[in-house]
Write an enzyme that holds these catalytic residues in place. Sequence first.
Site, PDB file in Angstrom:
ATOM      1  N   PRO A  84      -3.045   3.444  10.138  1.00  0.00           N
ATOM      2  CA  PRO A  84      -4.764   3.463  10.499  1.00  0.00           C
ATOM      3  C   PRO A  84      -5.616   4.062  10.986  1.00  0.00           C
ATOM      4  O   PRO A  84      -6.205   4.291  11.628  1.00  0.00           O
ATOM      5  CB  PRO A  84      -4.725   1.606  10.001  1.00  0.00           C
TER       6      PRO A  84
ATOM      7  N   ARG B 258      -0.861  15.063  -9.252  1.00  0.00           N
ATOM      8  CA  ARG B 258      -2.035  15.288 -10.594  1.00  0.00           C
ATOM      9  C   ARG B 258      -2.595  16.376  -9.916  1.00  0.00           C
ATOM     10  O   ARG B 258      -2.950  17.371 -11.118  1.00  0.00           O
ATOM     11  CB  ARG B 258      -2.997  14.110 -10.304  1.00  0.00           C
TER      12      ARG B 258
ATOM     13  N   GLU C  19       3.570  -3.286  13.853  1.00  0.00           N
ATOM     14  CA  GLU C  19       2.838  -2.734  14.383  1.00  0.00           C
ATOM     15  C   GLU C  19       2.980  -0.660  15.013  1.00  0.00           C
ATOM     16  O   GLU C  19       2.104  -0.565  14.990  1.00  0.00           O
ATOM     17  CB  GLU C  19       2.558  -2.927  16.112  1.00  0.00           C
TER      18      GLU C  19
ATOM     19  N   ASP D 183     -13.202  16.522 -10.555  1.00  0.00           N
ATOM     20  CA  ASP D 183     -12.836  15.801 -10.261  1.00  0.00           C
ATOM     21  C   ASP D 183     -14.148  15.246  -9.193  1.00  0.00           C
ATOM     22  O   ASP D 183     -14.939  16.314  -8.626  1.00  0.00           O
ATOM     23  CB  ASP D 183     -12.012  15.718  -9.101  1.00  0.00           C
TER      24      ASP D 183
HETATM   25  N1  ADE Z   1      -0.470   1.127   6.891  1.00  0.00           N
HETATM   26  C1  ADE Z   1      -1.326   0.529   7.462  1.00  0.00           C
HETATM   27  N2  ADE Z   1      -2.914   0.754   7.231  1.00  0.00           N
HETATM   28  C2  ADE Z   1      -2.306   2.030   6.913  1.00  0.00           C
HETATM   29  C3  ADE Z   1      -3.390   2.456   6.029  1.00  0.00           C
HETATM   30  N3  ADE Z   1      -5.035   2.040   6.129  1.00  0.00           N
HETATM   31  N4  ADE Z   1      -3.414   3.452   6.076  1.00  0.00           N
HETATM   32  C4  ADE Z   1      -2.624   4.623   6.009  1.00  0.00           C
HETATM   33  N5  ADE Z   1      -1.556   4.011   6.830  1.00  0.00           N
HETATM   34  C5  ADE Z   1      -1.383   2.494   6.467  1.00  0.00           C
END
Ligand code: ADE
Length: 237
Positions: free
Chosen positions: A89, A161, A116, A176
Amino acid sequence: MRVDIVSIFPEYLEPLRLSLVGKAVDAGIIDLHLHDLRAYTRDRHRTVDDTPYGGGPGMVMSPVPWGEALDHVRADEPSVRPTLVVPTPSGRPFRQATAQEWSDRDWLVFACGRYEGIDARVVDHFSGREDWDGVCEVSIGDYVLAGGEAAVLVMVEAVARLLPGVLGNENSAREDSFAPGEMAERVEGPVFTKPPQWRDLHVPDVLLSGHHGNIEQWRRAQADARTAERRPDLLGD
Ligand code: ADE
């Protein structure tokens, strides 16, 4: 294209053998390899995580099995340099342009973290290695998943794709949402099929007119209106 995915839940990635990506695998367009990270542990409990230095909640994935696993994957194909992708994230956003870029590469290796995250030295180490073609830490959106696996399903499908021979109609990727060119900063408008009337709803007349210029213009206007309504962030100032 070769795709390797390392995870403590390799079965999570089995859906890549279905549907569109599965057909690309069957056709040999994607050479898919799934790996169990725990196969690269050496202790009786097959441990992949440990407590974080500096304290704090949760567990961090150990660099030790990750190093072993990625070295093993790398050694399988000496003549090609893989790109390492680490979903997190805290990564740079994964976008259609990212999928486009990656679709030109010969080999993507995905490292799925859990808990984590993975000890930061793994990315440092593989970024500096000449036998790898860089490391990308990427996020698929501003929310937190339990691990990288679901993100890898998303990214591999988005890349697959775009590979030649994967979509039936080579034009279908061109119009797209987010496609390079005219659609780069827009989303697609609504689409319709037969019957021309369903319940009390009619297909817009212009789509039945056969007038390609008008249809093109109408589609562009619909895409603009929908982008303004739903994705003003794409339009800038
Ligand atoms: N791992 C946990 N959350 C994630 C996200 N939003 N994007 C990519 N990998 C992740």
